[in-house]
Design a protein around this motif. Structure first.
Motif, PDB file in Angstrom:
ATOM      1  N   SER A   1       0.863  -1.184   0.000  1.00 16.56           N
ATOM      2  CA  SER A   1       0.000   0.000   0.000  1.00 16.56           C
ATOM      3  C   SER A   1       0.896   1.229   0.000  1.00 16.56           C
ATOM      4  O   SER A   1       2.084   1.136   0.282  1.00 16.56           O
ATOM      5  CB  SER A   1      -0.912  -0.013   1.220  1.00 16.56           C
ATOM      6  OG  SER A   1      -0.173  -0.272   2.399  1.00 16.56           O
ATOM      7  N   ARG A   2       0.321   2.369  -0.329  1.00 16.38           N
ATOM      8  CA  ARG A   2       1.139   3.586  -0.383  1.00 16.38           C
ATOM      9  C   ARG A   2       1.720   3.907   0.986  1.00 16.38           C
ATOM     10  O   ARG A   2       2.816   4.398   1.100  1.00 16.38           O
ATOM     11  CB  ARG A   2       0.266   4.765  -0.831  1.00 16.38           C
ATOM     12  CG  ARG A   2       0.019   4.789  -2.307  1.00 16.38           C
ATOM     13  CD  ARG A   2      -0.059   6.232  -2.782  1.00 16.38           C
ATOM     14  NE  ARG A   2      -0.778   6.328  -4.045  1.00 16.38           N
ATOM     15  CZ  ARG A   2      -0.258   6.039  -5.227  1.00 16.38           C
ATOM     16  NH1 ARG A   2       0.989   5.632  -5.314  1.00 16.38           N
ATOM     17  NH2 ARG A   2      -0.983   6.161  -6.309  1.00 16.38           N
ATOM     18  N   ARG A   3       0.879   3.650   1.995  1.00 17.70           N
ATOM     19  CA  ARG A   3       1.345   3.898   3.356  1.00 17.70           C
ATOM     20  C   ARG A   3       1.222   2.590   4.103  1.00 17.70           C
ATOM     21  O   ARG A   3       0.310   1.826   3.856  1.00 17.70           O
ATOM     22  CB  ARG A   3       0.464   4.979   4.000  1.00 17.70           C
ATOM     23  CG  ARG A   3       0.994   5.502   5.301  1.00 17.70           C
ATOM     24  CD  ARG A   3       0.189   6.708   5.789  1.00 17.70           C
ATOM     25  NE  ARG A   3      -1.177   6.325   6.111  1.00 17.70           N
ATOM     26  CZ  ARG A   3      -2.179   7.195   6.215  1.00 17.70           C
ATOM     27  NH1 ARG A   3      -1.971   8.479   5.996  1.00 17.70           N
ATOM     28  NH2 ARG A   3      -3.387   6.790   6.530  1.00 17.70           N
ATOM     29  N   ARG A   4       2.139   2.345   5.037  1.00 18.64           N
ATOM     30  CA  ARG A   4       2.125   1.071   5.742  1.00 18.64           C
ATOM     31  C   ARG A   4       0.811   0.865   6.500  1.00 18.64           C
ATOM     32  O   ARG A   4       0.190  -0.180   6.445  1.00 18.64           O
ATOM     33  CB  ARG A   4       3.299   1.020   6.734  1.00 18.64           C
ATOM     34  CG  ARG A   4       3.608  -0.371   7.251  1.00 18.64           C
ATOM     35  CD  ARG A   4       4.542  -0.322   8.453  1.00 18.64           C
ATOM     36  NE  ARG A   4       3.787  -0.170   9.678  1.00 18.64           N
ATOM     37  CZ  ARG A   4       3.677  -1.108  10.622  1.00 18.64           C
ATOM     38  NH1 ARG A   4       4.311  -2.234  10.501  1.00 18.64           N
ATOM     39  NH2 ARG A   4       2.951  -0.899  11.705  1.00 18.64           N
TER      40      ARG A   4
ATOM     41  N   GLY B   1       6.467   3.844  -3.499  1.00 17.77           N
ATOM     42  CA  GLY B   1       6.875   2.477  -3.803  1.00 17.77           C
ATOM     43  C   GLY B   1       6.764   2.200  -5.294  1.00 17.77           C
ATOM     44  O   GLY B   1       7.622   1.558  -5.887  1.00 17.77           O
ATOM     45  N   GLU B   2       5.711   2.705  -5.877  1.00 16.42           N
ATOM     46  CA  GLU B   2       5.496   2.491  -7.304  1.00 16.42           C
ATOM     47  C   GLU B   2       6.593   3.152  -8.126  1.00 16.42           C
ATOM     48  O   GLU B   2       7.126   2.556  -9.066  1.00 16.42           O
ATOM     49  CB  GLU B   2       4.120   3.044  -7.703  1.00 16.42           C
ATOM     50  CG  GLU B   2       3.859   2.895  -9.187  1.00 16.42           C
ATOM     51  CD  GLU B   2       2.410   3.179  -9.573  1.00 16.42           C
ATOM     52  OE1 GLU B   2       1.611   3.532  -8.685  1.00 16.42           O
ATOM     53  OE2 GLU B   2       2.103   3.063 -10.761  1.00 16.42           O
ATOM     54  N   GLU B   3       6.928   4.376  -7.779  1.00 16.09           N
ATOM     55  CA  GLU B   3       7.968   5.093  -8.516  1.00 16.09           C
ATOM     56  C   GLU B   3       9.323   4.408  -8.335  1.00 16.09           C
ATOM     57  O   GLU B   3      10.096   4.283  -9.293  1.00 16.09           O
ATOM     58  CB  GLU B   3       8.016   6.564  -8.030  1.00 16.09           C
ATOM     59  CG  GLU B   3       9.147   7.404  -8.590  1.00 16.09           C
ATOM     60  CD  GLU B   3       9.093   7.594 -10.105  1.00 16.09           C
ATOM     61  OE1 GLU B   3       8.065   7.277 -10.724  1.00 16.09           O
ATOM     62  OE2 GLU B   3      10.117   8.042 -10.675  1.00 16.09           O
TER      63      GLU B   3
ATOM     64  N   ARG C   1      13.321  -4.437  -2.126  1.00 21.03           N
ATOM     65  CA  ARG C   1      13.711  -4.534  -3.536  1.00 21.03           C
ATOM     66  C   ARG C   1      12.611  -5.108  -4.423  1.00 21.03           C
ATOM     67  O   ARG C   1      12.641  -4.944  -5.635  1.00 21.03           O
ATOM     68  CB  ARG C   1      14.955  -5.423  -3.684  1.00 21.03           C
ATOM     69  CG  ARG C   1      16.227  -4.828  -3.118  1.00 21.03           C
ATOM     70  CD  ARG C   1      17.388  -5.783  -3.372  1.00 21.03           C
ATOM     71  NE  ARG C   1      18.587  -5.417  -2.646  1.00 21.03           N
ATOM     72  CZ  ARG C   1      19.660  -4.835  -3.206  1.00 21.03           C
ATOM     73  NH1 ARG C   1      19.646  -4.548  -4.485  1.00 21.03           N
ATOM     74  NH2 ARG C   1      20.721  -4.565  -2.480  1.00 21.03           N
ATOM     75  N   PHE C   2      11.655  -5.787  -3.817  1.00 18.93           N
ATOM     76  CA  PHE C   2      10.621  -6.440  -4.627  1.00 18.93           C
ATOM     77  C   PHE C   2       9.307  -5.673  -4.687  1.00 18.93           C
ATOM     78  O   PHE C   2       8.548  -5.822  -5.629  1.00 18.93           O
ATOM     79  CB  PHE C   2      10.390  -7.867  -4.114  1.00 18.93           C
ATOM     80  CG  PHE C   2      11.623  -8.715  -4.220  1.00 18.93           C
ATOM     81  CD1 PHE C   2      12.005  -9.247  -5.442  1.00 18.93           C
ATOM     82  CD2 PHE C   2      12.427  -8.927  -3.113  1.00 18.93           C
ATOM     83  CE1 PHE C   2      13.156  -9.999  -5.552  1.00 18.93           C
ATOM     84  CE2 PHE C   2      13.584  -9.680  -3.216  1.00 18.93           C
ATOM     85  CZ  PHE C   2      13.967 -10.212  -4.441  1.00 18.93           C
ATOM     86  N   THR C   3       9.047  -4.896  -3.657  1.00 19.30           N
ATOM     87  CA  THR C   3       7.783  -4.150  -3.663  1.00 19.30           C
ATOM     88  C   THR C   3       8.000  -2.640  -3.774  1.00 19.30           C
ATOM     89  O   THR C   3       7.053  -1.895  -3.988  1.00 19.30           O
ATOM     90  CB  THR C   3       6.979  -4.396  -2.366  1.00 19.30           C
ATOM     91  OG1 THR C   3       7.726  -3.868  -1.262  1.00 19.30           O
ATOM     92  CG2 THR C   3       6.705  -5.871  -2.151  1.00 19.30           C
ATOM     93  N   GLY C   4       9.235  -2.203  -3.578  1.00 19.55           N
ATOM     94  CA  GLY C   4       9.509  -0.764  -3.623  1.00 19.55           C
ATOM     95  C   GLY C   4       9.148  -0.040  -2.334  1.00 19.55           C
ATOM     96  O   GLY C   4       9.383   1.152  -2.204  1.00 19.55           O
ATOM     97  N   SER C   5       8.564  -0.755  -1.381  1.00 13.76           N
ATOM     98  CA  SER C   5       8.146  -0.105  -0.129  1.00 13.76           C
ATOM     99  C   SER C   5       9.337   0.539   0.571  1.00 13.76           C
ATOM    100  O   SER C   5      10.424  -0.033   0.624  1.00 13.76           O
ATOM    101  CB  SER C   5       7.498  -1.120   0.815  1.00 13.76           C
ATOM    102  OG  SER C   5       6.360  -1.656   0.191  1.00 13.76           O
ATOM    103  N   LEU C   6       9.068   1.714   1.110  1.00 13.65           N
ATOM    104  CA  LEU C   6      10.136   2.538   1.677  1.00 13.65           C
ATOM    105  C   LEU C   6       9.957   2.683   3.178  1.00 13.65           C
ATOM    106  O   LEU C   6       8.840   2.911   3.655  1.00 13.65           O
ATOM    107  CB  LEU C   6      10.063   3.927   1.022  1.00 13.65           C
ATOM    108  CG  LEU C   6      11.052   4.986   1.498  1.00 13.65           C
ATOM    109  CD1 LEU C   6      12.439   4.661   0.994  1.00 13.65           C
ATOM    110  CD2 LEU C   6      10.620   6.364   0.994  1.00 13.65           C
TER     111      LEU C   6
END
Lengths: 485, 797
Positions: free
Chosen positions: A381-384, B755-757, B628-633
């Motif tokens: 998701s965009r935010r956790r 994450g998408e970017e 590295r797989f989902t882009g989550s930051l």
């Protein structure tokens, strides 16, 4: 049959009938009782500014939990004691949380502050010595745009170190709990013009009602219905409220599945709340517990139910990939008795389920992963926290001696329903569990999906995520194996 | 004890935590007050062919419906040009543009009335991207240009050259209290407006113009805002004018409060930018020449876009000496709500443009970006004039950077991270440091003024009114502290009153971080006047023939609630006694103070001058962790160091620094404005627009203040703090860039780094990665103009 609601607000008893019974709690508090401390920002349970505490009897005592008052109908709160920000201080004497928020500069513009004070109080009510992490996870339902939260966390930590004076001391507890307990054992029916709500206590009555009122909107936690009504997506006039149906909130664990095989199976009544499921999952389904812990916010989990998530049928519903991969059985009661359906057959299209007119989902049986099964759940998701998924997935593999014996793949947000990637599954069966096989599996999976671009992400993003989760699964397992070696 | 320098609680904290501090939606109104609702354009661009209100007006409970034709004065307003209609006049320019206002007895009646309105619009092709506006050459106002030296030659002669295009997205202010106003009629054609505004004077002016009354017939008040962040600098005007219009026409109190969805769909945001750049540098990364073309997405009217653009140009240097530089900028016309002020006011876009270039240079030379930053940092003796010619005086940047690099262990951590990345297949880490210098003052000279009214009462308590508005930033608290110290009394003896044009005329908006500087100084000046009068009286009272003490006002001390002659401290008056005595002796206990910032001037034709009184400076180090797989930051650690001079209230300032940083982090990493091909905003509520939540707060966040006592230009040697820390969050974005530089050969990371970017950058391949803007472009081109469209609320999707 009672034809009015009874609820307490800050210790005051209120009897409510007519139109007010259908209003949101926040509207009732602000417009009827003129309690203006409760703020409404989003009217969709996504900011927490309208948080209030709902005290309900549990084992003879009132237990107070924060809820979003904007997406709760008054009729759901019959038999509850609502405490608003105004009900926390004692005259001019601030509560420990309020004082800590002042001392630690936890407010700037002040608009989110009442909601935070309420949510923080709710956290302390149920968790006597929260860690900083508990504070963070406990306040994900409240947004603040000014402070950057640091000062709020400091205030929470400080308040916890003070003697928190429980609301059970501030308000009469046992007596109130006893009265409310009696109230919720009575069925209630309220009518206002063309609108009506029925809150039965027995399943039979509910089914009968549905037979005569097949268009009734069924409400348990109401966290989605409330949003849809506030945003004028729907305008139902007849409601069936499940909140006092006996037995349907229960959670139990059995050691045999439907076929009689030895297997841990979790059974949840349709209105089992996330807050009650969370500790059970922590113990018995830790992978799912992680998903539950970021399901909505505490305010949502305090009222939201697993049944609601299933019936709502959204392709981005957080619980579904898990239920699909576990091949959960949903229980349906109707005029012709009870039937069960594999959840994989329950959805016919976008938000379309197998439920027929007059039928009611009553529960779900979830076989839990066996020791041999390796399960990973993904939510992107965009935010956790407090965010609707852009992508979800469940990957369950049974690997023996490096060979994949069984594979179940469920993907969400890549089609009109959550779906099983059957071709990918059959590709994986009897293949060696290697990086290249998993990479190839991802390439097959992308051919099985039809994602769209929307506000939560592009189709490209969802394609890429679908590819990637297979590799991620592989590397996660490799790391675990390396660690244990 | 002095109040200044203490972490005194927020002025309204007790009211906030008990829910008793009222906002406009909470105020009790007379029982016949009207509720207002707006009718919005469902079309991004088109001509209104008919608007039939007859059925809607018949809805029970509807008192009136007004359109542009009902506005008695000017329908057009705007801070730069009068190019923005209060209500759409024949032409609609964006989805969500107000077309009519409904006044009703209840919110329900408004809902029913909306459904009865028939609005026909002949749709025209909208402009929905910067690129499209450039192609069609649709710009707002004159361009801006600042240049020094011979940039073309410098770049051509440089040993290394790079060029690129950089995109950064917009940002919603997301104040929690939506735009709101209450208005009621007064005598003699007057109208009183309570507005959630950063700019009561502008509300007063525009209300007067729209209603066709004189300025002295309008009073605008603001007690508090539930957040502003720039979004209520100019755009609070619209609800205020509409409430005032209804009050004037119906003679009844009227209240308009937008819902969150309406607010997000119909009001302006931080400007999206496209920056085309070219740089020439030497092998140490020292910039020899740099050129930047800024294109901002202005929306459908000028609003503050030109000033915002100007500040972008003025902050493209950030903290670096650019010997040869050319910056040009244009505001693009698009069919979106007019973009407006947002904390930083163009500064963030200017600064991130150069930080992006710094990181590109570092990648090109394969060196640590920190080295490139140090090689370009403004000097203290030389290399210290800005492109616009202002000397960077009292430059602490070199010390700030080295101090932070040491305390954050930047170099060691960077090494460790790069080593870790080589072996970690799941996570990719990055770290970045950055300096920040932000100019303090309005770049429009006349706005650099403040006035204050200080009233002392005979019990020695004080009411202060200034042009500053309180939106949470603590300006009231700080002014309270400043005033209390002028008389040596406790801060609880001083109250800040609602901001009102009746008490403080011709004020500047509470903006540009400068409201304590301007209004606080004005308040101190009023206090100085009053103290002079009181000292004279006290001198008379404390004079003693026996002790040989002559009347000496200069010897009178105000301290701890007491007044005494320092030559004879034993004889004391309480401050209250002295004030009572003053009244009895017919001495004026009220005074006004005025302050105009000295020495600031900027010629926007030549792009030269001294636009700023001083600079607030700081630095940040951010560490990021990417799946590295989902882009989550994730942002596990941040270290901040800020020079804000001598803090008037360290806790308030710390709140500004951390709050600003987290808000900036939202801009840099998460907050995504998504529109469809019809120009409808899809991310119009917290469900779809994700500002940082508490779990996004870095687990380790160190925030230190840099010791600095040399800012004698400003009140109490303090420095402005409101906007600067937001830009420190650029470090989070550059940390993502630094992480990517270890994983992919090239990237063109946009902002926000969602994450998408990030995933788009990690997996750049032909079948993926089609840019959003291109998609919008294509879609826009292919959408046929829609004919008659029925009215719909902007959030019906």
């Amino acid at each position: 049959m009672r034809q009015h609601l009874v609820l307490y607000v800050n210790g005051q008893r209120h009897e409510v009938a007519g139109a007010d019974a259908f209003s949101s709690l926040s509207d009732y508090l602000r417009n009827r009782l003129r309690l203006m401390g409760t703020k409404v920002v989003c009217a969709e349970g996504d900011c927490g500014s309208c948080s209030v505490l709902a005290g309900r009897p549990e084992s003879g005592k009132l237990v107070y939990r924060a809820i979003d008052s904007c997406i709760q109908f008054l009729f759901q709160l019959d038999g509850a004691h609502i405490v608003t920000v105004e009900g926390l201080s004692n005259g001019h004497e601030l509560s420990a949380v309020q004082q800590a928020m002042v001392t630690h500069h936890g407010s700037q513009c002040g608009y989110c502050t009442p909601g935070f004070v309420v949510a923080m109080t709710g956290l302390l009510e149920n968790q006597p010595a929260p860690s900083e992490d508990d504070w963070r996870c406990g306040l994900t339902g409240n947004l603040c745009r000014c402070t950057g939260y640091t000062s709020i966390l400091a205030a929470g930590t400080h308040a916890a170190s003070q003697a928190h004076k429980s609301l059970t001391e501030r308000y009469p507890n046992e007596a109130l709990a006893a009265e409310l307990q009696l109230l919720i054992q009575e069925p209630v029916a309220i009518r206002d013009g063309s609108r009506s709500v029925f809150s039965p206590t027995e399943l039979k009555a509910a089914i009968e009602f549905l037979e005569t009122s097949p268009t009734a909107k069924i409400v348990a936690g109401g966290t989605d219905v409330g949003v849809q009504i506030n945003k004028r997506v729907i305008a139902p006039t007849i409601f069936l409220d499940l909140n006092r149906l006996q037995g349907l909130q229960e959670i139990s664990l059995s050691s045999k599945d439907a076929t009689g095989s030895s297997r841990s199976v979790l059974r949840c009544g349709v209105r089992a709340r996330w807050v009650d499921l969370e500790p059970v999952c922590h113990e018995h389904a830790p992978e799912f517990a992680e998903i539950v812990s970021v399901f909505g916010s505490p305010q949502i989990r305090h009222v939201g139910t697993i049944g609601g998530n299933i019936v709502n049928g959204s392709p981005i519903a957080d619980s579904l990939p898990f239920l699909f991969a576990m091949e959960a059985q949903v229980e349906i009661a109707g005029p012709r008795g009870v039937r069960t359906v594999d959840i994989n057959d329950f959805y016919h299209g976008y938000r379309q389920t197998d439920l027929k007119a007059g039928e009611l989902l009553t529960g779900v049986q979830i076989p839990l992963p066996t020791r041999a099964q390796s399960l990973s759940l993904y939510k992107v998701s965009r935010r956790r926290d407090l965010d609707i998924s852009s992508f979800t997935a469940a990957i369950l593999l049974e690997v023996v001696n490096g060979q994949v014996l069984e594979a179940r793949i469920a993907l969400g947000a890549v089609g009109p329903t959550v779906l099983r990637a059957r071709q990918t599954e059959s590709y994986l069966r009897n293949k060696p569990f290697t990086e290249s096989v998993m990479q190839a599996a991802g390439e097959i999976a992308v051919k099985e999906i039809s994602p769209i671009s929307d506000v939560r992400g592009s189709a490209d993003f969802r394609w890429q995520l679908t590819r990637n989760v297979f590799l991620k699964f592989f590397h996660q397992r490799a790391r675990t194996a390396a660690k244990s070696a | 004890m002095k109040n200044v320098g203490q972490s005194i609680e927020h002025d309204a904290a007790q009211g906030h935590v008990t829910g008793t501090a009222p906002f406009l939606e909470d105020l009790p109104l007379p029982s016949d007050a009207l509720t207002l609702g707006l009718v919005y354009s469902p079309v991004a661009c088109g001509k209104i062919t008919s608007l039939d209100l007859s059925a809607a007006k018949q809805v029970p409970g509807v008192a009136a419906i007004y359109t542009a034709a009902d506005i008695p004065g000017h329908n057009y307003f705007g801070p730069h040009f009068r190019d923005e209609p209060v209500l759409a006049d024949q032409q609609v320019l964006y989805v969500g543009q107000p077309v009519a206002v409904i006044a009703a007895e209840s919110a329900h009646a408004i809902t029913l009335a909306r459904a009865q309105i028939i609005l026909n619009i002949e749709a025209q092709e909208p402009i929905l991207s910067i690129e499209r506006a450039i192609k069609l050459e649709r710009f707002i106002g004159p361009g801006r240009r600042i240049a020094r030296g011979d940039t073309r030659t410098a770049i051509a002669a440089a040993p290394r050259k790079l060029a690129g295009v950089f995109h950064c997205g917009g940002q919603e202010q997301f104040y929690l209290e939506s735009q709101a106003a209450i208005a009621y009629p007064g005598e003699q054609g007057q109208v009183i407006v309570h507005s959630s505004t950063q700019n009561p004077t502008e509300v007063q002016h525009v209300v007067a113009e729209a209603l066709g009354v004189a300025q002295h017939q309008v009073v605008c008040l603001c007690k508090r805002m539930g957040g502003g962040f720039g979004g209520k600098e100019t755009q609070a005007v619209l609800p205020a004018v509409l409430a005032a219009l209804v009050a004037q026409k119906t003679g009844r109190t009227a209240r308009l409060v937008l819902t969150k969805d309406e607010d997000m769909c119909s009001t302006g945001k931080r400007h999206e930018y496209r920056v085309e750049w070219e740089v020439g540098f030497d092998l140490q990364g020292k910039i020899e020449g740099v050129r930047a073309n800024f294109f901002s997405n202005g929306g459908a009217s000028a609003d503050l876009s030109l000033a915002v653009l100007e500040r972008s140009l003025l902050h493209f240097d950030n903290s670096y000496y650019l010997p040869h530089v050319e910056m040009v900028g244009k505001v693009c016309f698009t069919n979106f709500p007019s973009n407006t002020a947002f904390r930083g006011f163009g500064g963030p876009q200017g600064m991130i443009a150069i930080e992006n270039i710094i990181h590109e240079i570092a990648r090109d030379l394969n060196v640590d970006p920190y080295e490139v930053q140090l090689n370009n940092l403004y000097g203290t003796e030389d290399r210290n004039t800005t492109p616009y010619g202002q000397l960077v005086r009292k430059n602490h940047l070199p010390e700030i950077m080295s101090q932070l690099a040491a305390t954050s262990q930047y170099r060691e951590r960077r090494q460790a991270i790069e080593a870790q990345n080589k072996s970690d297949v799941l996570l990719l880490r990055g770290i970045a440091i950055m300096p920040m210098k932000f100019g303090i003052s309005f770049t429009t000279k006349f706005l650099n003024q403040g006035n204050a009214l200080v009233n002392i009462y005979t019990d020695g308590t004080i009411q202060v009114s200034t042009g500053a508005t309180e939106m949470g930033q603590g300006v009231n608290t700080k002014i309270r502290q400043l005033v209390a110290d002028e008389f040596g009394i406790g801060y609880d003896r001083v109250l800040l009153m609602p901001t009102s044009t009746e008490k403080n005329p011709n004020t500047s908006p509470t903006a540009a971080s400068a409201s304590t500087d301007l209004n606080g100084t004005a308040a101190v000046r009023a206090c100085e006047t009053l103290r002079g009068r009181l000292a004279e009286l006290a001198a008379k009272k404390l004079a003693s023939v026996e002790l040989g003490l002559t009347e000496s006002p200069e010897c009178v001390i105000f301290e701890a609630g007491l007044v005494f002659d320092r030559r004879n401290p034993a004889a004391k008056l309480t401050f209250g006694q002295l004030c009572l005595q003053a009244r009895l002796e017919r001495i004026d206990l009220g005074a006004r103070g005025f302050y105009a910032t000295p020495g600031v001037d900027y010629n926007r034709e030549t792009g030269r001058g001294n636009p700023f009184l001083y600079y607030t400076m700081g630095a940040a180090v951010a560490e990021v962790e990417i799946d590295r797989f989902t882009g989550s930051l994730r942002v596990p650690r941040v270290d901040l160091l800020m020079d804000i001079g001598r803090s008037i209230n360290p806790a308030v300032d710390r709140g500004q620094i951390i709050g600003g940083f987290i808000q900036g982090m939202g801009w840099a990493t998460a907050e995504c404005l998504v529109y469809n091909e019809r120009g409808e905003l899809l991310s119009h509520s917290p469900t779809t627009y994700k500002i940082p939540a508490i779990t996004d707060l870095p687990p380790v966040l160190r925030c230190d203040l840099f010791e600095n006592n040399d800012n004698d230009e400003n009140v109490a040697r303090s420095k402005a703090v409101g906007e600067p820390p937001l830009m420190l969050a650029i470090s989070v974005w550059t940390a993502v860039k630094q992480a990517l530089s270890q994983a992919v050969e090239t990237e063109d990371l946009r902002l926000p780094a969602t994450g998408e970017e990030i995933l788009r950058q990690l997996y750049r391949r032909a079948n993926v990665a089609k840019s959003e803007i291109d998609a919008v472009e294509t879609a826009t081109n292919s959408v046929a103009p829609r004919a008659a469209v029925m009215i719909n609320s902007p959030h019906s999707n």
